[in-house]
Scaffold this motif. Structure first.
Motif, short mmCIF file in Angstrom:
data_model
loop_
_atom_site.label_atom_id
_atom_site.label_comp_id
_atom_site.label_asym_id
_atom_site.label_seq_id
_atom_site.Cartn_x
_atom_site.Cartn_y
_atom_site.Cartn_z
N LEU A 8 0.99 -1.03 -0.06
CA LEU A 8 0.08 0.33 -0.21
C LEU A 8 1.00 1.14 0.07
O LEU A 8 0.65 2.52 -0.94
CB LEU A 8 -0.92 -0.11 1.13
CG LEU A 8 -1.43 1.14 1.14
CD1 LEU A 8 -2.85 1.37 0.38
CD2 LEU A 8 -2.66 0.69 2.64
N VAL A 9 1.91 1.62 0.72
CA VAL A 9 2.77 2.38 0.88
C VAL A 9 3.17 2.80 -0.70
O VAL A 9 3.70 3.94 -0.56
CB VAL A 9 3.65 2.17 1.79
CG1 VAL A 9 5.11 3.27 2.23
CG2 VAL A 9 3.12 2.61 3.96
N LEU A 10 4.23 1.68 -1.69
CA LEU A 10 4.52 1.61 -2.30
C LEU A 10 3.75 2.30 -3.62
O LEU A 10 4.27 3.06 -3.92
CB LEU A 10 5.09 0.47 -3.30
CG LEU A 10 6.45 0.10 -1.99
CD1 LEU A 10 7.20 -1.44 -2.35
CD2 LEU A 10 7.60 0.87 -1.74
N LEU A 11 2.68 1.35 -3.53
CA LEU A 11 1.64 2.18 -4.10
C LEU A 11 1.27 4.06 -4.25
O LEU A 11 0.76 4.56 -5.17
CB LEU A 11 0.16 0.89 -4.40
CG LEU A 11 0.51 -0.05 -5.14
CD1 LEU A 11 -0.96 -1.38 -4.76
CD2 LEU A 11 0.32 -0.55 -6.28
N LEU A 12 1.18 3.69 -3.05
CA LEU A 12 1.16 5.57 -3.48
C LEU A 12 1.81 6.80 -3.36
O LEU A 12 1.43 7.26 -3.79
CB LEU A 12 0.73 5.41 -1.43
CG LEU A 12 -0.89 5.02 -0.66
CD1 LEU A 12 -0.72 5.55 0.97
CD2 LEU A 12 -2.61 6.04 -1.20
N LEU A 13 2.71 5.99 -2.66
CA LEU A 13 4.55 6.24 -3.15
C LEU A 13 4.27 6.56 -5.37
O LEU A 13 4.66 7.76 -5.62
CB LEU A 13 5.51 5.92 -2.61
CG LEU A 13 6.83 6.69 -2.88
CD1 LEU A 13 6.86 8.00 -2.72
CD2 LEU A 13 7.73 5.57 -2.87
N LEU A 14 3.71 6.17 -5.84
CA LEU A 14 3.99 5.76 -6.81
C LEU A 14 3.45 6.61 -7.78
O LEU A 14 3.32 6.99 -8.52
CB LEU A 14 3.77 4.24 -7.77
CG LEU A 14 4.21 3.54 -8.80
CD1 LEU A 14 6.05 4.29 -8.97
CD2 LEU A 14 3.88 2.66 -9.31
N GLY A 15 1.55 6.78 -6.65
CA GLY A 15 0.72 7.19 -8.06
C GLY A 15 0.98 9.22 -7.47
O GLY A 15 1.12 9.31 -8.04
N PHE A 16 1.55 9.00 -6.05
CA PHE A 16 2.02 10.35 -6.10
C PHE A 16 2.72 10.87 -7.03
O PHE A 16 2.69 11.94 -7.06
CB PHE A 16 2.24 10.32 -4.61
CG PHE A 16 2.58 11.38 -3.94
CD1 PHE A 16 1.07 12.55 -3.55
CD2 PHE A 16 4.20 12.53 -3.95
CE1 PHE A 16 1.44 14.37 -3.57
CE2 PHE A 16 3.97 13.56 -3.08
CZ PHE A 16 2.46 15.16 -3.27
N ALA A 17 3.97 10.16 -6.86
CA ALA A 17 5.18 10.89 -7.66
C ALA A 17 5.05 10.57 -8.82
O ALA A 17 4.98 12.17 -9.58
CB ALA A 17 6.49 9.68 -7.13
#
Length: 406
Positions: A8-17
């Motif tokens: 979840l953290v990686l997906l959020l970071l990826l989408g936000f970036a």
């Protein structure tokens, strides 16, 4: 560390970036005019700069992190690692975002990264192949310290005698296993070649597009059926049917035999020959077909004397690829061949193959320092060499065909 939380953290970071890079470049385009790269490339580059450092930290933790019995300490450590991964990802995001400008070549950098990724995947595939070969070769050389290569490659008796653990006693003749493998593969090709080739001819020369779109996917479904299903089908249906048919004509055909395994394996590899031959025949220049028909030849004469000879190199390549698939098959021959490692000319009797013997030698509680187990690696290396030669020959023939018509 909770894998769902990490994902979840990686997906959020990826989408936000990605959204940050895309929105900043879009706003810049409105002010500066046309950008060197589209906003999608800027977003992708920012996302890469953010996700790679985070994945690197998590990967290092997965490789070198030590487990502890203290649940509280483990939870605290996981939280610190996750926060560090997120922090480094945020730093990468910030640095990549500040690089965005009207003339920044984001597309070139993204394509360069993709190229390096593809090269890395190729290197992984090559190193995996080398690792397999070296592991087989090392254990095979250990086996040949117990058994002479001459006795192995030219021996006619297979009797490893598991009771003689740690010694070289026993008979390790390869020829009975090799003969069973070749016999079953030959029967399979005799079944699959005419059916597959005639299917390809029908689909390319006679079938209407609507009919072709229905028949070809149905045939290719055969390639997706698990081989254990084919083996069960051979054991409970095809084998007894062949035994009953042989009894009607006074022939002794066992339910588990080379004939049973070869026929079912031939059905399995029909899609390999039909699909590849279909593609090859379609690549034959239409001018050859039209010229033959214009000179008065019938459609069947055109197929036999013009199209098939022109497509012959590609068809041979398809057949060799199908043979290599048949040689490496395991589950069908485990259930349907009978596992009888003797030199027999009668296809109606049980035989054994190299793949079945590898399974037998490595199954159960075995001593991997004994020749009875090490022989499996010598058999695997032999099988690898056989399939490698067939694949190289097939690729050489297909490449030569393509150079002729493309």
């Amino acid at each position: 560390m909770n894998s769902m939380l990490v994902t979840l953290v990686l997906l959020l970071l990826l989408g936000f970036a990605y959204q940050t890079g895309w929105s900043r470049s879009s706003r810049l385009a409105q002010v500066e005019g046309r950008l060197h790269s589209k906003p999608i490339y800027h977003g992708a580059l920012v996302a890469i700069w953010a996700i790679v450092p985070a994945l690197l930290i998590l990967g290092l933790w997965a490789l070198f992190g030590t487990a502890t019995a203290n649940t509280r300490f483990r939870t605290l450590t996981s939280a610190v690692v996750l926060a560090s991964a997120f922090g480094t990802g945020a730093i990468g995001l910030y640095l990549a975002r500040n690089r965005i400008s009207a003339r920044f070549r984001a597309r070139n950098e993204v394509e360069r990264i993709i190229r390096y990724l593809l090269i890395g995947c190729s290197v992984v595939a090559i190193l995996t192949t080398l690792g397999i070969v070296l592991s087989l070769l090392g254990e095979a050389l250990r086996f040949f310290t117990f058994v002479s290569p001459v006795d192995f490659f030219f021996g006619t008796v297979w009797n490893p005698r598991f009771s003689s653990v740690g010694t070289g006693s026993g008979d390790f003749g390869l020829l009975p296993l090799l003969w069973g493998t070749v016999m079953i593969a030959t029967i399979a090709i005799l079944v699959a070649l005419p059916i597959g080739l005639m299917t390809a001819v029908y689909l390319t020369q006679y079938a209407k597009p609507k009919t072709r779109n229905i028949i070809k996917p149905m045939i290719e479904v055969l390639a997706g059926i698990p081989t254990i299903v084919y083996g069960f089908f051979a054991l409970v249906t095809v084998g007894p049917a062949l035994a009953g048919l042989g009894a009607m004509f006074g022939l002794d055909i066992r339910a588990t035999s080379a004939l049973t395994a070869g026929i079912v394996m031939g059905v399995m590899i029909i899609p390999f020959i039909s699909s590849l031959s279909d593609d090859v025949i379609r690549q034959v220049p239409r001018a050859l077909r039209d010229g033959s028909l214009g000179l008065g030849a019938t459609e069947s004469e055109t197929i036999r004397r013009v199209i098939l000879p022109a497509a012959l190199p590609g068809i041979v390549g398809a057949v060799l690829l199908a043979v290599s698939r048949a040689i490496g098959e395991t589950m069908i021959v485990v259930l349907a061949a009978g596992n009888s490692p003797y030199l027999r000319l009668n296809p109606g009797e049980p035989v054994s193959t190299v793949t079945v013997t590898i399974v037998n030698q490595l199954t159960g509680d075995t001593d991997f320092s004994s020749p009875q187990s090490l022989v499996a690696f010598a058999l695997g290396l032999t099988l690898f060499a056989m399939t490698l030669v067939l694949n190289i020959a097939a690729l050489f023939i297909v490449r030569r065909y393509r150079e002729q018509y493309e």
